[in-house]
Design a protein around this motif. Structure first.
Motif, mmCIF file in Angstrom:
data_model
loop_
_atom_site.group_PDB
_atom_site.id
_atom_site.type_symbol
_atom_site.label_atom_id
_atom_site.label_comp_id
_atom_site.label_asym_id
_atom_site.label_seq_id
_atom_site.Cartn_x
_atom_site.Cartn_y
_atom_site.Cartn_z
ATOM 1 N N LYS A 159 1.015 -1.338 -0.061
ATOM 2 C CA LYS A 159 -0.131 -0.005 0.037
ATOM 3 C C LYS A 159 1.157 1.251 0.048
ATOM 4 O O LYS A 159 0.566 2.059 -0.826
ATOM 5 N N THR A 160 1.811 1.327 0.852
ATOM 6 C CA THR A 160 2.746 2.424 0.847
ATOM 7 C C THR A 160 3.530 2.631 -0.501
ATOM 8 O O THR A 160 3.513 3.841 -0.754
ATOM 9 N N ILE A 161 4.014 1.606 -0.880
ATOM 10 C CA ILE A 161 4.461 1.553 -2.436
ATOM 11 C C ILE A 161 3.724 2.256 -3.438
ATOM 12 O O ILE A 161 4.011 3.263 -4.168
ATOM 13 N N LYS A 162 2.404 1.680 -3.530
ATOM 14 C CA LYS A 162 1.411 1.960 -4.445
ATOM 15 C C LYS A 162 1.026 3.688 -4.248
ATOM 16 O O LYS A 162 0.864 4.308 -5.138
ATOM 17 N N GLU A 163 0.894 4.023 -2.924
ATOM 18 C CA GLU A 163 0.605 5.409 -2.888
ATOM 19 C C GLU A 163 1.841 6.363 -3.311
ATOM 20 O O GLU A 163 1.479 7.347 -3.916
ATOM 21 N N LYS A 164 2.916 5.772 -2.962
ATOM 22 C CA LYS A 164 4.154 6.733 -3.590
ATOM 23 C C LYS A 164 4.255 6.615 -4.954
ATOM 24 O O LYS A 164 4.401 7.795 -5.641
ATOM 25 N N LEU A 165 3.914 5.638 -5.596
ATOM 26 C CA LEU A 165 3.999 5.694 -7.123
ATOM 27 C C LEU A 165 2.635 6.281 -7.535
ATOM 28 O O LEU A 165 2.942 7.316 -8.599
ATOM 29 N N ASN A 225 1.722 9.109 -6.256
ATOM 30 C CA ASN A 225 1.842 10.595 -6.082
ATOM 31 C C ASN A 225 3.218 10.818 -7.298
ATOM 32 O O ASN A 225 2.781 12.085 -7.694
ATOM 33 N N GLU A 226 3.929 10.048 -7.372
ATOM 34 C CA GLU A 226 4.817 10.327 -8.581
ATOM 35 C C GLU A 226 4.293 10.537 -9.977
ATOM 36 O O GLU A 226 4.405 11.056 -10.798
ATOM 37 N N ILE A 227 3.115 9.656 -10.069
ATOM 38 C CA ILE A 227 2.589 9.560 -11.479
ATOM 39 C C ILE A 227 1.953 11.009 -11.675
ATOM 40 O O ILE A 227 1.814 11.336 -12.652
ATOM 41 N N ARG A 228 1.231 11.507 -10.538
ATOM 42 C CA ARG A 228 0.490 12.688 -10.608
ATOM 43 C C ARG A 228 1.544 13.880 -10.897
ATOM 44 O O ARG A 228 1.091 14.634 -11.594
ATOM 45 N N GLN A 229 2.564 13.828 -10.172
ATOM 46 C CA GLN A 229 3.630 14.722 -10.578
ATOM 47 C C GLN A 229 4.252 14.616 -11.857
ATOM 48 O O GLN A 229 4.352 15.844 -12.545
ATOM 49 N N ALA A 230 4.321 13.750 -12.355
ATOM 50 C CA ALA A 230 4.840 13.455 -13.661
ATOM 51 C C ALA A 230 3.856 13.914 -14.871
ATOM 52 O O ALA A 230 4.256 14.698 -15.872
ATOM 53 N N GLU A 231 2.439 13.636 -14.455
ATOM 54 C CA GLU A 231 1.578 14.088 -15.439
ATOM 55 C C GLU A 231 1.468 15.536 -15.091
ATOM 56 O O GLU A 231 1.197 16.388 -16.300
ATOM 57 N N ASP A 232 1.580 16.076 -14.116
ATOM 58 C CA ASP A 232 1.430 17.667 -13.990
ATOM 59 C C ASP A 232 2.486 18.288 -14.879
ATOM 60 O O ASP A 232 2.648 19.276 -15.466
ATOM 61 N N ARG A 233 4.068 17.551 -14.904
ATOM 62 C CA ARG A 233 5.168 17.985 -15.662
ATOM 63 C C ARG A 233 5.033 17.522 -17.040
ATOM 64 O O ARG A 233 5.592 18.154 -17.967
ATOM 65 N N LEU A 248 6.615 4.676 -14.687
ATOM 66 C CA LEU A 248 5.714 4.689 -13.497
ATOM 67 C C LEU A 248 4.618 3.736 -13.457
ATOM 68 O O LEU A 248 4.302 2.917 -12.393
ATOM 69 N N MET A 249 3.718 3.784 -14.460
ATOM 70 C CA MET A 249 2.481 3.180 -14.474
ATOM 71 C C MET A 249 2.931 1.708 -14.949
ATOM 72 O O MET A 249 2.339 0.782 -14.023
ATOM 73 N N ASN A 250 3.952 1.308 -15.646
ATOM 74 C CA ASN A 250 4.680 -0.023 -15.646
ATOM 75 C C ASN A 250 4.942 -0.573 -14.159
ATOM 76 O O ASN A 250 4.782 -1.771 -14.030
ATOM 77 N N GLU A 251 5.832 0.081 -13.513
ATOM 78 C CA GLU A 251 6.148 -0.410 -11.909
ATOM 79 C C GLU A 251 4.708 -0.533 -11.129
ATOM 80 O O GLU A 251 4.974 -1.356 -10.559
ATOM 81 N N PHE A 252 3.774 0.326 -11.339
ATOM 82 C CA PHE A 252 2.663 0.272 -10.500
ATOM 83 C C PHE A 252 2.054 -1.215 -10.979
ATOM 84 O O PHE A 252 1.447 -1.815 -10.275
ATOM 85 N N GLN A 253 1.842 -1.443 -12.194
ATOM 86 C CA GLN A 253 1.331 -2.754 -12.818
ATOM 87 C C GLN A 253 2.149 -3.751 -12.420
ATOM 88 O O GLN A 253 1.626 -5.024 -11.834
ATOM 89 N N LYS A 254 3.395 -3.917 -12.208
ATOM 90 C CA LYS A 254 4.241 -4.771 -11.634
ATOM 91 C C LYS A 254 4.013 -5.218 -10.189
ATOM 92 O O LYS A 254 3.813 -6.268 -9.705
ATOM 93 N N ILE A 255 3.777 -4.109 -9.488
ATOM 94 C CA ILE A 255 3.535 -4.271 -8.239
ATOM 95 C C ILE A 255 2.341 -4.877 -7.872
ATOM 96 O O ILE A 255 2.031 -5.917 -7.112
#
Length: 134
Positions: A95-101, A103-111, A120-127
């Motif tokens: 859960k902690t890892i997924k929440e961190k991911l 947040n990182e996805i949101r930040q990358a989308e904003d940028r 990051l989405m691939n990493e999320f899918q892997k988790i």
């Protein structure tokens, strides 16, 4: 987390079994993480924790934490309780890892960093798939 550590100090076989399923990073409490890491580093050849290890802990904060764990009445800790503790520990870590991911996805989308979002989405899918497959 305390129950798992108590079991490690109470039984020679528990540490070897736990190390196959969890790592220090799975612990959310910093002292529990540090304690498990120290125990893993100082185990003897057969995978057990030497009795003298507990008394040889130099870090006063960890030594106090271990003393507290050893004095707490946790009742009988059987295999089913340990399995449940491991599952909860791993679930919380995921859960902690997924929440961190997220947040990182949101930040990358904003940028508007599409390459980073995809990575990051691939990493999320892997988790997610690892969590489903145990």
């Amino acid at each position: 987390e305390k129950m798992l550590l108590r079991a490690v100090f109470s039984s020679d076989k528990v540490l070897a079994a736990l190390e196959k399923r969890i790592s220090a990073e799975d612990f959310s409490h910093p002292l529990a993480r540090k304690t498990f890491s120290l125990v893993s580093q100082h185990k003897v050849k057969n995978g057990s924790v030497s009795r003298s290890f507990v008394s040889s802990i130099l870090d006063k904060e960890v030594a106090g934490f271990v003393s507290q764990i050893m004095m707490e009445d946790m009742g009988k800790i059987d295999k089913n309780i340990l399995k449940d503790c491991v599952l909860r520990l791993r679930s919380n870590r995921i859960k902690t890892i997924k929440e961190k991911l997220r947040n990182e996805i949101r930040q990358a989308e904003d940028r508007k960093d599409s390459g980073r979002v995809k990575s990051l989405m691939n990493e999320f899918q892997k988790i997610n798939s690892e969590a489903k497959n145990g």
